[in-house]
Structure formats: C-alpha cells, structure tokens
Design an enzyme around this catalytic site. Structure first.
Site, PDB file in Angstrom:
ATOM      1  N   SER A 146     -51.238  17.363 -15.126  1.00 58.47           N
ATOM      2  CA  SER A 146     -51.469  18.454 -16.064  1.00 58.47           C
ATOM      3  C   SER A 146     -52.194  17.936 -17.307  1.00 58.47           C
ATOM      4  CB  SER A 146     -50.148  19.103 -16.474  1.00 58.47           C
ATOM      5  OG  SER A 146     -49.538  18.327 -17.480  1.00 58.47           O
ATOM      6  N   LYS A 147     -52.621  18.876 -18.116  1.00 57.59           N
ATOM      7  CA  LYS A 147     -53.395  18.535 -19.312  1.00 57.59           C
ATOM      8  C   LYS A 147     -52.619  17.584 -20.219  1.00 57.59           C
ATOM      9  CE  LYS A 147     -55.918  22.805 -19.211  1.00 57.59           C
ATOM     10  NZ  LYS A 147     -56.549  23.875 -19.902  1.00 57.59           N
ATOM     11  N   ARG A 148     -51.318  17.735 -20.251  1.00 59.44           N
ATOM     12  CA  ARG A 148     -50.510  16.937 -21.177  1.00 59.44           C
ATOM     13  C   ARG A 148     -50.240  15.513 -20.665  1.00 59.44           C
ATOM     14  NH1 ARG A 148     -50.542  19.656 -25.177  1.00 59.44           N
ATOM     15  NH2 ARG A 148     -50.252  21.891 -25.142  1.00 59.44           N
TER      16      ARG A 148
END
Ligand code: GLU
Length: 517
Positions: free
Chosen positions: A266-268
């Site tokens: 994911s982006k995080r």
C-alpha cells in the site's frame, strides 16, 4: 485477428500519484507493445469526477519520461483515436448503453440511493453481509423489468433520475482466457447487475472501458490483478455489444505484496519500511503531505526499470541486468508469474549500486553538484569527480559520495578511538617530520606523496601502522577511509599541510587536557 497491429493501453484513473504497481503495468504495456512492433496508448479514465486529483495526470507522464519511456498516443501527445480523456468522450458512451437496452441486455433502474441503502440494511439485519443487485434481487426492485411499461415511459419523460444496469443472464458460463492465468470460468449467477451508466450522465468505468478499448482498437488488455474480477463482466459486455470478434486478449499482472508479510503493497508501506512506493516525490494537494519518490531518494531510472521489470516477470535465464532494448527483446507476457511479487529492498540497492559504478567519474561529479550546493559547498565538477573516484566503490546513491565530509571541510573532531590507540608521545614529533617531508614535495601527486611518506618511515625507523592512522586522523578526522595519498592529492598541498599543522595542535591540546583531569 492475427494481422491486427498490436495496440495496448495504460488506463489509469487520475485519483492520486500512481504507485510503482501502476508504473510497472505501464512498463509491461510498453515492453509488450515494442516487442510486438505495436503502439502503447495513455488513456485517462476520469469518469468519476469526485475522485479527480489535480496533477495526477502530469505525474504519470513525468514518471514514465523520467524512467526513459513514453506512450505513442495519449493525452499529452495526441493521436488518431482521441480524445484520450474519458471526460472529453462523454458524448460517445450513451449510444452504447441505449443499444444494450434495445437488445435486452440492460435496463433502467429507478431505485434511489436511499432505497438501495434501506434494502442493504434490511439484508444486513437478516444476516446477508453484502447484498447485491442481481438477477434474483432485481425482481423486487424498481426498474424497467418490474415496473409497467407506461410507468417507465412516464418516469423517463418526467426526468426521474435513473441508472442503466447490465442484465446478467441466469446460469451462463463466462470464460476469460487470460494470458497469465489461463482460463478463468465464472457462472453469471455469481455476477451482479453492475451499473453501466450513472444518473449524472456519465458512464461507469466498466462501460467506458469496454467502449474505448473497442473504438481504440485495443488488442491486449494488460492490467493489474485487481481487475480480474471485472473481466467476466467485460467479456460479457463484448458479447452483448456484438464485438466478440475483436475482443482484446487479457493479461492480469500479479499484485505487488508487502515485503514483510502478506497483503497488497500500500501507499503507506514504503515510508514505513524505508523504501519509496512512488516513482517521483508527490505532495498531496489537499494536505501538503509528502510521499517519497525513487528519483528524489537517489535511484537511477535504469535501476528502477530493472526493479520494476523483475517485480512479476523473469527472463528465464540468469541475466539480472537489462537495458531498455534488451528488456524489450526478452519480455513476454508468458513469463509473467501468477504469484504476487514481493519487493526486495536489498536487490533494489544492488541495482542502484551497479548503475552508479557504471557511470564515469565526470558524470558522477556532475550529479553531485546539486547535493553539494544544497550543503553549501561551491566546488567544481572536476573536484567532485575526483572525490567520486575515491568514494564510488562503497556508494549506493550519489549522496553516499558526499559521505566523506573531509573532502569538503577541515575536521573539527578527531576520532577518539584512533587518538587513544595510536597517538603516542613520539607522534607529534613524527607528524612534524611528516609536515616537513610533504612540504618538500614539488609535484604534488598521490604517487609522490606515497614515496615521500615511505621514505620517512625508513628514516624514522617506524611502520605504517604507527604513522598512517595518525596522518589520516589529522587530515580527515576519522579512523577509516579511502587512500590517504589520494585524499591528500585531491585536497591539495596547502590544505593538507594546514590540516596537519592544526591537527597536531588540536590533538596535543586534547591529550594535555585529558592528563590534567
Ligand atoms: N481505470 C482503471 C484503473 O484505474 C484501469 C483498469 C483497466 O486497465 O482496465 O486502474
């Protein structure tokens, strides 16, 4: 069909920066198209205006150009199949929704969102977690299949809001022949009656995607695995629109997984695990939050291309490093794996190190300039190149070439361990002799410095182990580093001698203070 020119498309929605998974899909589309002598198209799927993020479109173009490839047609270059932004193709889609209604494959649905919410809530209390509008439930909803024809006409004439839904047949098989996954067979009883056309006059992703792929004569749809569940609906739509003959072939690429466990990257994750998830740094226009990018983190585009290519694909040989042309030659969708691929940080660093070492000292010196300026050092490319030559062996990123602070600043601190172990009573005198010996050199070069230094060892009847660490600590402040003769040559005679002189004074002072307390 085999005589059709290969045409593929990358079709992102501009809802934010594309993470490396999306850019990998763009790269696979490019590699496949070029291998097959075809074209690759950039189409912007912005039918959901509520999720539009300014800058997201330019970000894609900037990312691929930084990586060293581009699209043949698209929003930024034009082409014969435009416009390439779905919001600008708005007028095209309605006729196809109408055609589906006319031939009985779609219907009008008048249910309001409040009514739909109420039905979902009722189902939830009855223990059905995810209620679907499908070929059973539609019979008890407000649509053109259940309402009398006169009422439907009345509602349409009076401008009642409605959507257009696909009418999924009961109990039919839909087969998707995926190049990567093989046959995927789904029964239509498992598929819901997806909305094709929204009450705001815009098509949904599904309708717009199929219509555009058809009109743009797309031959292969290469996209992420998250779209595999939509593929049966898409195949069904091709059938309903009578476009089966020219239906593109599908290839769903494996997901990128978290390096430390299960689940989609994911982006995080990147910032949490210490590697970028985005090609370029991105500043969120809403809250100013910054997500790190490969470019800004010091990765070379050539390295990122290899990292991306290997996230899901392998050449079937031991070759690990590929230039773009070699990748085009070696690439095939058949060699893209089914299993999710994990990001390997060590491998990523290894690629970067390789491309750093492959650069000439002059190139590295030029690449160091902005970092040097940011640190307030105004040095020539020639000087930086010489530093690069000494530092490149251990460097992964350009910033590592600046690790040797002593190339840019005289030391103010002297490595305590070296001073403690190596600085003896005789050392100040030996270092004074070193000063004199070096001062006598006419042609200042690493070679001459080394010769003089060795002659001095003889003269003083001492060894490298006693002299060299002290020489180093005086000039660099540290206990380790590249060749002292090379460092001295780069610093120049005046600076080297100055550092020896100042260093002796500073260390003698330190030692005296230490014995007094
Ligand atoms: N617009 C979709 C996305 O955002 C594209 C899916 C497809 O390639 O069909 O990823």
């Amino acid at each position: 069909m085999s005589e059709r020119k290969v045409r593929v498309r990358y079709a992102p929605s501009p809802t934010g920066p594309q993470h490396i998974g999306g850019i990998r899909t763009a790269l696979y589309n490019y590699l496949f198209a070029k291998k097959m002598g075809g074209d690759v198209i950039l189409r912007i799927e912005d039918t959901d205006q509520t999720r539009f993020v300014p800058g997201a479109e330019d970000y894609i173009v900037d990312s691929v150009r930084w990586l060293g490839f581009d699209f043949d047609e698209g929003v930024h270059v034009g082409g014969a199949y435009g416009p390439y932004r779905q919001s600008e193709r708005k007028g095209i889609y309605r006729q196809y929704a109408d055609r589906l209604i006319e031939n009985g494959h779609a219907y009008y649905a008048f249910d309001t969102s409040e009514e739909l919410d109420a039905v979902r809530e009722q189902a939830r209390t009855a223990g059905i977690a995810s209620w679907q509008y499908n070929n059973i439930t539609r019979n008890s909803m407000k649509n053109s299949l259940t309402l009398p024809e006169s009422e439907v006409q009345k509602r349409l004439a009076s401008g009642d809001p409605y959507t257009i839904r696909i009418k999924m047949p009961r109990n039919e098989e839909v087969k998707v022949n995926d190049i990567i996954r093989g046959w995927v067979v789904v029964n239509t009883n498992q598929l819901d009656d997806k909305v094709l056309f929204k009450s705001d006059g815009m098509p949904t992703y599904h309708l717009a995607n199929i219509v555009d792929d058809h009109l743009m004569e797309i031959t292969h749809v290469i996209r992420g695995e998250e779209w595999l569940p939509s593929a049966p609906l898409h195949v069904h739509l091709y059938r309903c629109l009578g476009w089966e003959e020219t239906m593109p072939r599908f290839a769903h690429c494996p997901l990128l997984m978290k390096p430390d466990g299960k689940g989609k990257l994911s982006k995080r994750d990147g910032d949490r695990l210490g590697f970028p998830v985005f090609p370029l740094e991105w500043t969120d226009p809403k809250n100013g939050e910054i997500s790190s990018g490969y470019r800004e983190s010091g990765y070379f585009p050539e390295a990122v291309i290899n990292i991306l290519a290997f996230l899901g694909w392998n050449p079937g040989t031991h070759q690990e490093l590929f230039g773009m042309d070699e990748l085009i030659q070696a690439f095939s969708l058949e060699r893209v794996g089914k299993a999710g691929s994990k990001f390997d940080m060590d491998k990523a660093r290894w690629y970067n190190q390789h491309y750093l070492r492959a650069k000439s000292d002059a190139e590295l010196g030029a690449l160091m300039q902005p970092l040097l300026k940011a640190k307030g050092h105004d040095l020539t490319v020639d000087y930086a190149s010489k530093v690069a030559a000494q530092m490149k062996e251990r460097a992964v990123f350009i910033s590592d070439l600046l690790d040797g602070d002593f190339f840019f600043l005289a030391p103010t601190v002297y490595d305590a361990k070296t001073v403690h172990k190596k600085w003896k009573d005789k050392t100040p005198m030996h270092m004074e002799k070193l000063y004199e010996a070096l001062d006598g050199i006419e042609k200042w070069s690493a070679e001459n410095i080394e010769t003089r230094f060795k002659a001095l060892l003889e003269q003083l009847q001492t060894g490298m182990g006693a002299m060299l660490p002290n020489f180093r600590v005086l000039v660099t402040g540290s206990g380790m580093g590249p060749s002292m003769f090379a460092i001295s040559e780069i610093l120049g005679k005046e600076e080297t001698l100055l550092r020896i002189r100042n260093g002796i004074a500073a260390i003698v002072k330190l030692k005296t203070e230490a014995t007094q307390t």
